[in-house]
Design a protein around this motif. Structure first.
Motif, PDB file in Angstrom:
ATOM      1  N   VAL A 195      26.790  39.638 -91.165  1.00  0.00           N
ATOM      2  CA  VAL A 195      26.883  38.184 -91.044  1.00  0.00           C
ATOM      3  C   VAL A 195      27.987  37.859 -90.052  1.00  0.00           C
ATOM      4  CG1 VAL A 195      26.085  37.778 -93.407  1.00  0.00           C
ATOM      5  CG2 VAL A 195      28.547  37.926 -92.938  1.00  0.00           C
ATOM      6  N   GLN A 196      27.857  36.704 -89.409  1.00  0.00           N
ATOM      7  CA  GLN A 196      28.924  36.211 -88.561  1.00  0.00           C
ATOM      8  C   GLN A 196      29.700  35.155 -89.328  1.00  0.00           C
ATOM      9  OE1 GLN A 196      27.768  34.322 -84.830  1.00  0.00           O
ATOM     10  NE2 GLN A 196      29.720  34.923 -83.878  1.00  0.00           N
ATOM     11  N   VAL A 197      31.018  35.251 -89.330  1.00  0.00           N
ATOM     12  CA  VAL A 197      31.847  34.321 -90.087  1.00  0.00           C
ATOM     13  C   VAL A 197      32.452  33.270 -89.155  1.00  0.00           C
ATOM     14  CG1 VAL A 197      32.308  35.914 -91.977  1.00  0.00           C
ATOM     15  CG2 VAL A 197      33.783  35.946 -89.947  1.00  0.00           C
ATOM     16  N   ASP A 198      33.239  32.372 -89.725  1.00  0.00           N
ATOM     17  CA  ASP A 198      33.667  31.166 -89.030  1.00  0.00           C
ATOM     18  C   ASP A 198      34.461  31.422 -87.752  1.00  0.00           C
ATOM     19  OD1 ASP A 198      32.458  29.967 -91.143  1.00  0.00           O
ATOM     20  OD2 ASP A 198      34.265  29.066 -91.999  1.00  0.00           O
ATOM     21  N   ASP A 199      35.234  32.489 -87.698  1.00  0.00           N
ATOM     22  CA  ASP A 199      36.051  32.737 -86.518  1.00  0.00           C
ATOM     23  C   ASP A 199      35.291  33.465 -85.412  1.00  0.00           C
ATOM     24  OD1 ASP A 199      35.854  35.346 -87.397  1.00  0.00           O
ATOM     25  OD2 ASP A 199      38.006  35.635 -87.707  1.00  0.00           O
ATOM     26  N   GLY A 200      33.980  33.668 -85.610  1.00  0.00           N
ATOM     27  CA  GLY A 200      33.164  34.317 -84.599  1.00  0.00           C
ATOM     28  C   GLY A 200      33.043  35.815 -84.755  1.00  0.00           C
ATOM     29  N   SER A 201      33.840  36.414 -85.626  1.00  0.00           N
ATOM     30  CA  SER A 201      33.735  37.853 -85.858  1.00  0.00           C
ATOM     31  C   SER A 201      32.604  38.162 -86.839  1.00  0.00           C
ATOM     32  CB  SER A 201      35.065  38.406 -86.382  1.00  0.00           C
ATOM     33  OG  SER A 201      35.362  37.863 -87.662  1.00  0.00           O
ATOM     34  N   PHE A 202      32.409  39.434 -87.097  1.00  0.00           N
ATOM     35  CA  PHE A 202      31.275  39.867 -87.904  1.00  0.00           C
ATOM     36  C   PHE A 202      31.740  40.714 -89.082  1.00  0.00           C
ATOM     37  CE2 PHE A 202      29.926  39.131 -83.595  1.00  0.00           C
ATOM     38  CZ  PHE A 202      28.762  38.383 -83.748  1.00  0.00           C
ATOM     39  N   VAL A 203      30.990  40.599 -90.190  1.00  0.00           N
ATOM     40  CA  VAL A 203      31.256  41.397 -91.381  1.00  0.00           C
ATOM     41  C   VAL A 203      30.014  42.221 -91.702  1.00  0.00           C
ATOM     42  CG1 VAL A 203      31.855  41.379 -93.837  1.00  0.00           C
ATOM     43  CG2 VAL A 203      32.882  39.696 -92.295  1.00  0.00           C
ATOM     44  N   LEU A 204      30.234  43.489 -91.909  1.00  0.00           N
ATOM     45  CA  LEU A 204      29.182  44.426 -92.303  1.00  0.00           C
ATOM     46  C   LEU A 204      29.362  44.761 -93.775  1.00  0.00           C
ATOM     47  CD1 LEU A 204      26.975  46.682 -91.737  1.00  0.00           C
ATOM     48  CD2 LEU A 204      28.921  48.188 -91.216  1.00  0.00           C
ATOM     49  N   TYR A 205      28.347  44.469 -94.587  1.00  0.00           N
ATOM     50  CA  TYR A 205      28.322  44.882 -95.995  1.00  0.00           C
ATOM     51  C   TYR A 205      27.394  46.090 -96.107  1.00  0.00           C
ATOM     52  CZ  TYR A 205      29.870  40.008 -96.491  1.00  0.00           C
ATOM     53  OH  TYR A 205      30.527  38.803 -96.351  1.00  0.00           O
ATOM     54  N   ALA A 221      32.750  46.785 -97.390  1.00  0.00           N
ATOM     55  CA  ALA A 221      32.699  45.785 -96.326  1.00  0.00           C
ATOM     56  C   ALA A 221      33.532  46.278 -95.157  1.00  0.00           C
ATOM     57  CB  ALA A 221      33.203  44.434 -96.813  1.00  0.00           C
ATOM     58  N   ALA A 222      33.117  45.914 -93.957  1.00  0.00           N
ATOM     59  CA  ALA A 222      33.832  46.299 -92.744  1.00  0.00           C
ATOM     60  C   ALA A 222      33.745  45.146 -91.753  1.00  0.00           C
ATOM     61  CB  ALA A 222      33.226  47.569 -92.158  1.00  0.00           C
ATOM     62  N   THR A 223      34.673  45.096 -90.825  1.00  0.00           N
ATOM     63  CA  THR A 223      34.741  43.980 -89.890  1.00  0.00           C
ATOM     64  C   THR A 223      34.756  44.457 -88.445  1.00  0.00           C
ATOM     65  OG1 THR A 223      37.166  43.970 -89.981  1.00  0.00           O
ATOM     66  CG2 THR A 223      35.992  42.561 -91.557  1.00  0.00           C
ATOM     67  N   SER A 224      34.297  43.577 -87.551  1.00  0.00           N
ATOM     68  CA  SER A 224      34.306  43.879 -86.122  1.00  0.00           C
ATOM     69  C   SER A 224      34.232  42.587 -85.333  1.00  0.00           C
ATOM     70  CB  SER A 224      33.120  44.779 -85.754  1.00  0.00           C
ATOM     71  OG  SER A 224      33.047  44.977 -84.357  1.00  0.00           O
ATOM     72  N   LYS A 225      34.792  42.601 -84.125  1.00  0.00           N
ATOM     73  CA  LYS A 225      34.655  41.457 -83.236  1.00  0.00           C
ATOM     74  C   LYS A 225      33.343  41.517 -82.460  1.00  0.00           C
ATOM     75  CE  LYS A 225      39.585  40.525 -82.673  1.00  0.00           C
ATOM     76  NZ  LYS A 225      39.465  39.291 -83.479  1.00  0.00           N
ATOM     77  N   ASN A 226      32.688  42.671 -82.460  1.00  0.00           N
ATOM     78  CA  ASN A 226      31.411  42.861 -81.769  1.00  0.00           C
ATOM     79  C   ASN A 226      30.298  43.075 -82.781  1.00  0.00           C
ATOM     80  OD1 ASN A 226      32.643  42.873 -79.128  1.00  0.00           O
ATOM     81  ND2 ASN A 226      33.388  44.935 -79.627  1.00  0.00           N
ATOM     82  N   ILE A 227      29.157  42.480 -82.543  1.00  0.00           N
ATOM     83  CA  ILE A 227      28.068  42.556 -83.506  1.00  0.00           C
ATOM     84  C   ILE A 227      27.587  43.988 -83.720  1.00  0.00           C
ATOM     85  CG2 ILE A 227      26.247  42.096 -81.787  1.00  0.00           C
ATOM     86  CD1 ILE A 227      24.862  40.439 -84.054  1.00  0.00           C
ATOM     87  N   THR A 228      27.660  44.807 -82.693  1.00  0.00           N
ATOM     88  CA  THR A 228      27.185  46.191 -82.831  1.00  0.00           C
ATOM     89  C   THR A 228      28.286  47.140 -83.283  1.00  0.00           C
ATOM     90  OG1 THR A 228      27.586  46.516 -80.466  1.00  0.00           O
ATOM     91  CG2 THR A 228      25.336  45.933 -81.133  1.00  0.00           C
ATOM     92  N   GLY A 229      29.485  46.618 -83.504  1.00  0.00           N
ATOM     93  CA  GLY A 229      30.586  47.448 -83.943  1.00  0.00           C
ATOM     94  C   GLY A 229      31.387  47.998 -82.782  1.00  0.00           C
ATOM     95  N   PRO A 230      32.230  48.991 -83.048  1.00  0.00           N
ATOM     96  CA  PRO A 230      32.344  49.688 -84.339  1.00  0.00           C
ATOM     97  C   PRO A 230      33.021  48.810 -85.401  1.00  0.00           C
ATOM     98  CG  PRO A 230      34.028  50.448 -82.817  1.00  0.00           C
ATOM     99  CD  PRO A 230      33.130  49.549 -82.025  1.00  0.00           C
ATOM    100  N   TYR A 231      32.531  48.929 -86.633  1.00  0.00           N
ATOM    101  CA  TYR A 231      33.088  48.194 -87.761  1.00  0.00           C
ATOM    102  C   TYR A 231      34.166  49.027 -88.434  1.00  0.00           C
ATOM    103  CZ  TYR A 231      29.468  44.640 -87.358  1.00  0.00           C
ATOM    104  OH  TYR A 231      28.672  43.619 -86.899  1.00  0.00           O
TER     105      TYR A 231
END
Length: 448
Positions: A195-205, A221-231
């Motif tokens: 999912v993309q969250v409010d600040d524009g970054s992405f969360v991988l569950y 859960a993991a986070t990344s600034k890029n949709i494809t990661g790396p998370y």
């Protein structure tokens, strides 16, 4: 050579995990790409005599008896239909009977085939189970369970892309989660969702095996600034119901409720991992609960708000479990909770759904699953996800010699070398990806 029937080729229905490595065989609509950074009323003749000459009380009694007989005669054919000719049931609406196919029917063209006209696939024919979809900057991304590779070929979270939602490209040797957290082993990274969250970054569950309980899973859960990661994974599990008493958790899915601007994650308590045997370890009594839980999170997608709420659990019709939840709110304000029931290794696996007027429930099951074996020629459809805003869904299905020439060729080779009939060759379970267009109306959804 004519293709064998689907039922004859359900060679993977023995409810066991595959032991062999899975072949890689792209099919039509599928490519690979090197990426470095990333479905006139009948008459009834009754034996009850003509009643006009009887007293009102006796006539009422006989009419009541007649009604019971008629209802029984209707109920029996309904059960027989549910266990045999599933595809001959006609329109999905009105949904007036509950259908779960104990032994899925052989696929064939019927008058209701147009009910699944939007189903496309297989779009990816290699191991791509539990797909999740998200669109970003004009590109659709599908994330999937690990590829079952060995060593350097192991991919924890697979990624495929598409610009037209028809032709999909697998990012070859690209892992969105190349490194797992300290709490997990990486032995079984399952069912990712992004999912993309409010600040524009992405969360991988996702789900993985915790270091302290190698027979179970917890949600991470993991986070990344890029949709494809790396998370980058969190240092602790996102959700991990007591593995000894509850069984841990799997199948997380993020949901942003635009009506309230609240964020949630729905997941499955993996109770069947504590089961007593049978299909998916949980068809032998006593049956262990496998509830779906809804956890509110903050705007960052990972900070928990309050405790999780149970929104659905399995019943006898569902078989050993329910799992793979995914939430959607229709334009009419109806909440759709999609999920799978029965055991994923068998043709009984399906995509079902329940609806509610509130995200917390109560949820009411639909009378017929959205997708079952034989719908659109599918076998064991499940693990569905819906794109944010609705419209498109993705899900996995069993690859068979019926839908994959590479599978058919492999079965032929084994048949030639062992003398085993092609229809008796037991191949490893591979689940590829399909898609469909979902149209919502009230508490119903159509894939026509």
């Amino acid at each position: 050579m004519p293709m064998p029937s689907v039922i004859n080729m359900l060679v993977r229905s023995q409810e066991k995990q595959p032991l062999l490595p899975h072949p890689s065989h792209p099919s039509r609509g599928y490519n690979t790409l090197s990426f470095n950074n990333n479905q006139e009323k009948g008459s009834l003749t009754s034996s009850i005599p003509y009643t006009s000459h009887l007293s009102p009380d006796k006539r009422s009694l006989l009419l009541s008896l007649r009604t019971k007989i008629i209802l029984s005669m209707v109920a029996i054919p309904a059960f027989l239909l549910a266990s045999s000719a599933v595809t001959s049931l006609g329109p999905l609406t009105p949904r007036d009977i509950v259908i779960r196919s104990p032994e899925p029917a052989e696929a064939h063209t019927t008058s209701n085939s147009n009910l699944f006209a939007s189903v496309q696939g297989p779009l990816i024919s290699t191991q791509f189970a539990d797909p999740a979809i998200i669109a970003h900057n004009g590109i659709s991304y599908a994330f999937a369970t690990n590829n079952k590779g060995v060593g350097a070929d192991r991919i924890n979270v697979q990624v495929a892309t598409s610009t037209d939602n028809k032709t999909w490209t697998l990012m070859d040797h690209h892992d969105a989660l190349p490194h797992v957290g300290a709490w997990e082993t990486g032995a079984g990274v399952w069912a990712p969702d992004v999912v993309q969250v409010d600040d524009g970054s992405f969360v991988l569950y996702y789900a993985d095996v915790p270091t302290w309980a190698p027979q179970h899973h917890c949600v991470g859960a993991a986070t990344s600034k890029n949709i494809t990661g790396p998370y980058v994974p969190l240092s602790q599990p996102f959700a991990c119901p007591n593995v000894t008493t509850k069984g841990g958790a799997i199948d997380p899915d993020g949901f942003h409720d635009i009506a309230t601007n609240k964020r949630y994650v729905v997941y499955k308590v993996d109770g069947n991992s504590l089961g007593h045997g049978g299909a998916c370890m949980n068809s032998v009594a006593p049956i262990v609960p496998t509830p779906l839980m809804l956890q509110q999170v903050a705007a960052d997608g990972v900070t928990l708000i309050g405790k999780p709420t149970q929104i659905l659990d399995r019943d006898d019709i569902d078989g050993p479990l329910i799992e793979a939840p995914s939430l959607h709110r229709s334009p009419q304000g109806i909440y759709f909770l999609f999920y799978s029931s029965n055991c994923f290794t068998t043709p009984k696996y399906d995509v079902s759904y329940a609806t509610a007027n509130n995200v917390l429930g109560p949820y009411t099951r639909s009378n017929r699953p959205l997708l079952i074996t034989s719908d659109a020629g599918l076998v064991g459809p499940g693990g569905m996800d819906i794109i944010k805003g609705g419209g498109m869904i993705v899900f996995h299905g069993h690859m068979t010699i019926q839908n994959d020439p590479a599978e058919y060729k492999q079965a032929q080779n084994i048949s030639a070398s062992t003398g085993t009939p092609v229809t008796s060759v037991n191949l490893p379970l591979i689940r590829g990806m399909w898609s469909a267009t979902a149209t919502f109306s009230g508490t119903s959804v159509s894939l026509a």
